[in-house]
Design an enzyme around this catalytic site. Structure first.
Site: not given
Ligand SMILES: NC(=O)c1ccc[n+]([C@@H]2O[C@H](COP(=O)([O-])OP(=O)(O)OC[C@H]3O[C@@H](n4cnc5c(N)ncnc54)[C@H](O)[C@@H]3O)[C@@H](O)[C@H]2O)c1
Length: 313
Positions: A31, A50, A110, A115, A137, A158, A161
């Site tokens: 994503m 990252d 996720e 997060k 998600s 959101h 993909n």
């Protein structure tokens, strides 16, 4: 819920883009690649962040490939390629990257803990007016926002993909998200060529709630031997005009992500979302889907291998 139509794609040199400025995309997976591409093509300076160097180098190459394919097919001006190359950078240093950013799009794995950690980190260095968006998600925007001192400027963005092909951007407001933040996020969505809908926070929003249920049920049918993987996917494609079957879609989403979503929906919405044991088994086996070359199907060079559907019965 409100819906806005997608504007004309802004993919040509000379396009004025006023609502976009320094954007940080945190998480350079499937994503992150698509989201960074969308902003870079629209003219925003983008830093992909990252924790893994390898993910960043793969991601930058993947963004370049999407742009170059677009140029080859005549969908994108050649000059855009140079603009993306100049505007897109990568880093493993979130704190340094976030300084001066006006928008953070968090799209790391996720997991709530991941997060929340990212939220706390960026909140400490961002200007007050910066917007912090999460591409979760299913998780609670309110809970994610509560890790910051700016919950009114935290919002769900959101994406779907593959981001460069999917038109929708689902905007999710948490309990504290301000009208101004929603309006700015809609303007950002328009500037990157997306149609937006605005939904109030609920587990899985409008999209993941349906899609997780469909994919879970398809896995139950596969594990019960109702039909082969190929025939389950063909049934949804040909009977209901879905562009891909639910098992193919799970492979594209990633069964690791899908399982995290199902666990959360099961916990918040109840029994109908209990994850099918076959999904748990697939994740234990590392068969996450396309991103690792093996899910319900096998993939070679990104292409599904005919006849490779999992025989689970
Ligand atoms: N895959 C989909 O179809 C889809 C669709 C919409 C939303 N999402 C959501 O987008 C997010 C990312 O999904 P994905 O499919 O790209 O996952 P992915 O597994 O492809 O990539 C996740 C990336 O996050 C990185 N990461 C992990 N912890 C990090 C940290 N602390 N800081 C920075 N980077 C970190 C990983 O190294 C990895 O590169 C998830 O929240 C997922 O639910 C996924």
């Amino acid at each position: 819920m409100s819906v806005t139509a997608p504007p004309r794609p802004r993919m040509h040199e000379g396009t004025e883009v006023t609502v976009l400025s320094k954007t940080i995309v945190v998480g350079a997976g499937q994503m992150g690649i698509g989201i960074a591409h969308a902003f870079a093509v629209a003219g925003a300076p983008v830093v992909m962040v990252d924790i893994k160097d390898e993910a960043l180098s793969k991601a930058k190459a993947a963004v370049t490939k999407i742009v170059d394919d677009g140029v080859r097919l005549g969908k994108v001006d050649a000059a855009v390629s140079a603009r993306v190359a100049a505007g897109l950078s990568t880093s493993t240093d979130l704190v340094a990257s976030a300084k001066g950013a006006t928008l953070i799009v968090e799209t790391a794995s996720e997991a709530l803990a991941v997060k929340l950690d990212i939220m706390r980190t960026v909140d400490a260095v961002l200007a007050d007016e910066a917007i912090v968006a999460t591409n979760t998600s299913a998780l609670s925007i309110t809970e994610i926002a509560a890790a910051t001192k700016r919950p009114e400027r935290v919002v769900g963005m959101h994406f779907f993909n593959p981001v460069h092909k999917m038109k929708l951007l689902e905007i999710i407001r948490g309990i504290a998200t301000s009208d101004d933040t929603v309006a700015r996020t809609q303007a950002i969505g328009a500037a990157i060529g997306k149609a937006t809908i605005v939904v109030n926070e609920a587990p899985g929003f409008t999209t993941s709630r349906i899609s997780a249920l469909l994919g879970n049920e398809a896995m139950w049918m596969l594990s019960e031997g109702v039909a082969t993987a190929e025939d389950i996917d063909t049934s949804l494609r040909l009977a209901f005009n879905h562009p891909m079957g639910p098992l193919e879609l799970g492979d594209m989403t990633g069964w690791d992500t899908r399982l995290s979503v199902l666990h959360y929906l099961h916990q918040t919405l109840g029994e109908k979302f209990r994850p099918c044991p076959l999904i748990i088994k697939m994740v234990k086996a590392g068969r996450y889907g396309r991103k690792v070359g093996h899910g319900v199907y096998k993939y070679v060079d990104g292409q599904k291998v005919p006849g490779s559907g999992l025989r689970a019965f």
